[in-house]
Design a protein around this motif. Sequence first.
Motif, short mmCIF file in Angstrom:
data_model
loop_
_atom_site.label_atom_id
_atom_site.label_comp_id
_atom_site.label_asym_id
_atom_site.label_seq_id
_atom_site.Cartn_x
_atom_site.Cartn_y
_atom_site.Cartn_z
N VAL A 104 78.15 -11.44 22.74
CA VAL A 104 78.32 -9.99 22.91
C VAL A 104 79.00 -9.38 21.70
O VAL A 104 78.61 -8.30 21.21
CB VAL A 104 79.11 -9.70 24.20
CG1 VAL A 104 79.54 -8.24 24.25
CG2 VAL A 104 78.28 -10.03 25.43
N ILE A 105 80.02 -10.06 21.17
CA ILE A 105 80.78 -9.51 20.04
C ILE A 105 79.93 -9.45 18.78
O ILE A 105 80.00 -8.49 18.00
CB ILE A 105 82.06 -10.33 19.81
CG1 ILE A 105 83.06 -10.06 20.94
CG2 ILE A 105 82.69 -10.00 18.46
CD1 ILE A 105 84.36 -10.81 20.80
N VAL B 156 90.81 -22.86 13.15
CA VAL B 156 89.79 -21.88 13.56
C VAL B 156 89.27 -21.13 12.35
O VAL B 156 88.05 -20.94 12.18
CB VAL B 156 90.36 -20.90 14.60
CG1 VAL B 156 89.35 -19.80 14.91
CG2 VAL B 156 90.73 -21.63 15.88
N SER B 157 90.18 -20.69 11.48
CA SER B 157 89.77 -19.96 10.28
C SER B 157 88.92 -20.83 9.37
O SER B 157 87.95 -20.35 8.75
CB SER B 157 91.00 -19.45 9.52
OG SER B 157 91.78 -18.59 10.33
N LEU B 158 89.28 -22.11 9.26
CA LEU B 158 88.51 -23.02 8.42
C LEU B 158 87.09 -23.20 8.96
O LEU B 158 86.11 -23.19 8.19
CB LEU B 158 89.23 -24.37 8.34
CG LEU B 158 88.57 -25.45 7.46
CD1 LEU B 158 88.48 -24.98 6.02
CD2 LEU B 158 89.33 -26.76 7.56
N LEU B 159 86.96 -23.35 10.27
CA LEU B 159 85.63 -23.46 10.87
C LEU B 159 84.81 -22.21 10.59
O LEU B 159 83.63 -22.30 10.20
CB LEU B 159 85.75 -23.67 12.39
CG LEU B 159 86.25 -25.02 12.89
CD1 LEU B 159 86.33 -25.00 14.41
CD2 LEU B 159 85.33 -26.15 12.42
N ALA B 160 85.43 -21.03 10.79
CA ALA B 160 84.71 -19.78 10.56
C ALA B 160 84.30 -19.65 9.09
O ALA B 160 83.19 -19.20 8.78
CB ALA B 160 85.57 -18.60 10.98
N TYR B 161 85.19 -20.07 8.18
CA TYR B 161 84.88 -19.97 6.75
C TYR B 161 83.73 -20.89 6.37
O TYR B 161 82.82 -20.50 5.61
CB TYR B 161 86.11 -20.32 5.93
CG TYR B 161 85.84 -20.37 4.44
CD1 TYR B 161 85.73 -19.19 3.70
CD2 TYR B 161 85.69 -21.59 3.78
CE1 TYR B 161 85.47 -19.24 2.34
CE2 TYR B 161 85.42 -21.63 2.43
CZ TYR B 161 85.32 -20.46 1.71
OH TYR B 161 85.05 -20.51 0.37
N ALA C 48 83.44 -16.46 16.04
CA ALA C 48 84.67 -17.26 16.14
C ALA C 48 85.74 -16.50 16.93
O ALA C 48 86.43 -17.08 17.78
CB ALA C 48 85.18 -17.60 14.74
N ILE C 49 85.85 -15.21 16.67
CA ILE C 49 86.81 -14.39 17.42
C ILE C 49 86.46 -14.39 18.90
O ILE C 49 87.33 -14.56 19.77
CB ILE C 49 86.82 -12.95 16.88
CG1 ILE C 49 87.33 -12.94 15.43
CG2 ILE C 49 87.68 -12.04 17.75
CD1 ILE C 49 87.18 -11.59 14.75
N GLY C 50 85.17 -14.23 19.21
CA GLY C 50 84.75 -14.18 20.60
C GLY C 50 85.00 -15.48 21.34
O GLY C 50 85.42 -15.46 22.51
N ALA C 51 84.75 -16.61 20.69
CA ALA C 51 84.97 -17.90 21.34
C ALA C 51 86.45 -18.10 21.67
O ALA C 51 86.79 -18.55 22.78
CB ALA C 51 84.47 -19.02 20.44
N VAL C 52 87.31 -17.74 20.75
CA VAL C 52 88.75 -17.91 20.98
C VAL C 52 89.24 -16.94 22.06
O VAL C 52 90.07 -17.30 22.90
CB VAL C 52 89.54 -17.73 19.67
CG1 VAL C 52 91.04 -17.73 19.93
CG2 VAL C 52 89.17 -18.83 18.69
N ILE C 53 88.73 -15.70 22.04
CA ILE C 53 89.10 -14.73 23.09
C ILE C 53 88.69 -15.28 24.46
O ILE C 53 89.44 -15.18 25.44
CB ILE C 53 88.41 -13.38 22.83
CG1 ILE C 53 89.09 -12.67 21.67
CG2 ILE C 53 88.47 -12.50 24.08
CD1 ILE C 53 88.42 -11.36 21.28
N GLY C 54 87.50 -15.86 24.54
CA GLY C 54 87.05 -16.44 25.80
C GLY C 54 87.96 -17.57 26.26
O GLY C 54 88.23 -17.71 27.46
#
Length: 263
Positions: free
Chosen positions: A134-135, A232-237, A194-200
Motif C-alpha cells: 500500500v505504501i 534495515v537501512s542496509l537492506l533497503a540500500y 522497507a518502511i511499510g514492512a517495519v511499520i507492519g
Amino acid sequence: MSERAKSALTFLASLVVIMGAWEYVSRSGGVNPIVVPAPSSIAEAIWFVITNLFSNLAYWQDTWITLYEIVFGFLLGSGTAIFVGSLVAEFATARRIVIPYTIALNSTPKIAIAPLFVIWFGFGAMPKILIAAVICFFPVFVNTVTGLQSTEEEELELMASIRASRWQTFLRLKLPRSAPFVFASLRTAMAFAAIGAVIGEFAGAQDGLGFQIEFAAARLETARLFAFLFVVSLLAYLLYSLIAYTERKVIFWSATTRMQRLQ
C-alpha cells in the motif's frame, strides 16, 4: 579529481566531523547515553548484530523475514500500480473509477491501517506485505500514469500513420517512453516498502527486525536499537542499488542513466 571522488571525500569529511562531535558530547556527559548513545557504542552493537546474523539463528530469521516482506510488498505494490496506472492512462472510464479511490487510499495514514490488517490477516507475514504494498503503490501509480501520458502528439500521429494498433502503440511507444518515470518511482518505492514492512511489524509481530527494534526499545537498549535500524537501512540500500543497477541496464538510452554513468 572526478566529481564522484570529490563527493565521496566531502561526505567522509562531514561524517568524521559529525561522529567526532557526537562522540565528544556523549562521552562528556552532555546527553544521557540511554537516550543518545555514543557512536562507538552503536558501532559495537552493529558489529555484534552483523557478526551474529549467521551464527544466531534468531537474528538470521528476523532479517530474512523482514527482507521477504520488503521484497514481496514491493513486487505486489509496484506490479499492481503499473497495471492499474496503465489502465488509467489508456481508458477514461478506468480513470474516473480509480482516481478517487487512489487519492483516498493515499490520504489515509498507513500507520492507522496497520492494526486493521493485523486483525484481518493475523500476525504472519501477509499484513506486513500488504502494508508495504500500500505504501509503495501511489508513487509508482502516479509516475506510471505521468510517463504513459508524456507521449507527444506527433509521435502518436506517426504511429497512426503506419496503422499501428492501440496495443502496438502502447508496447512500442508509450511503454518505453514511460520507463524512466517508472524506474524513478521504483527506486522510491523500494525504500517505502522497507518502511511499510517495519511499520507492519510494529503493529503486531513475533519476529522480524521491527520486532527486534521494539524489543530493544522496551529494554532501553538504545545502541542495539540503532544497530537494528542500521540493518534495515542496509537492506533497503542494497535493494535500492539493485533497482538502480537494473535501471541502467534496461533503459541505458535514457538521459538520466547517461548522467549517472558520467558522475
